[in-house]
Design a protein around this motif. Sequence first.
Motif, PDB file in Angstrom:
ATOM      1  N   LEU A  31       0.804  -1.328  -0.012  1.00 19.99           N
ATOM      2  CA  LEU A  31      -0.058  -0.095  -0.111  1.00 19.99           C
ATOM      3  C   LEU A  31       0.868   1.347   0.090  1.00 19.99           C
ATOM      4  N   LEU A 112      -5.711   1.067   5.395  1.00 21.18           N
ATOM      5  CA  LEU A 112      -6.128   2.403   4.640  1.00 21.18           C
ATOM      6  C   LEU A 112      -7.018   3.244   5.480  1.00 21.18           C
ATOM      7  N   MET A 123     -10.449   3.216  -2.268  1.00 23.34           N
ATOM      8  CA  MET A 123      -9.953   2.338  -1.042  1.00 23.34           C
ATOM      9  C   MET A 123     -10.109   1.033  -1.684  1.00 23.34           C
ATOM     10  N   THR A 127      -7.186  -1.579  -1.810  1.00 24.80           N
ATOM     11  CA  THR A 127      -7.262  -2.907  -0.969  1.00 24.80           C
ATOM     12  C   THR A 127      -7.057  -4.248  -2.011  1.00 24.80           C
TER      13      THR A 127
END
Length: 142
Positions: A31, A112, A123, A127
């Motif tokens: 991420l 997140l 998002m 993910t």
Amino acid sequence: MIGVAPGLLHPDLPCRRPELAVLCRDILDALDLGGGAFDLRVVGDGEMAALNRAHLGLPGPTNVLSFPAEDPQRPDYLGEMAVSLDTVAREAFLYGQPPRAHLVRLLAHGFLHLAGFDHGPVMEALTEQAVDALALTDARLS
């Protein structure tokens, strides 16, 4: 810091701190949040239900709760998160997903939130990006 509730055992899910630490670091790297400090509490449904009621006023357990940090003295600290392995295992079965993949998805979702993201397409895409990135190195995710 990663804390695991005593006696928590799920054969298809990591339940020990060292394995969870590696998994979380891999998710954070996927991420682009690597280097961020966090606290994670891995619990069962009973403790998660208590947390859900105490912090959100909602009954019953949920899968993940995130509490973003608000400490300007620690800009690298993302915040705190709790995940219920009981709920993760139950949802993975219901959704027909490998339990480990569902755990990665929920941890990524929680991280997140800690990084300031709200629900929505960005998002969701990030993910799934994390789940896909980890699936390349972990056959247990597919």
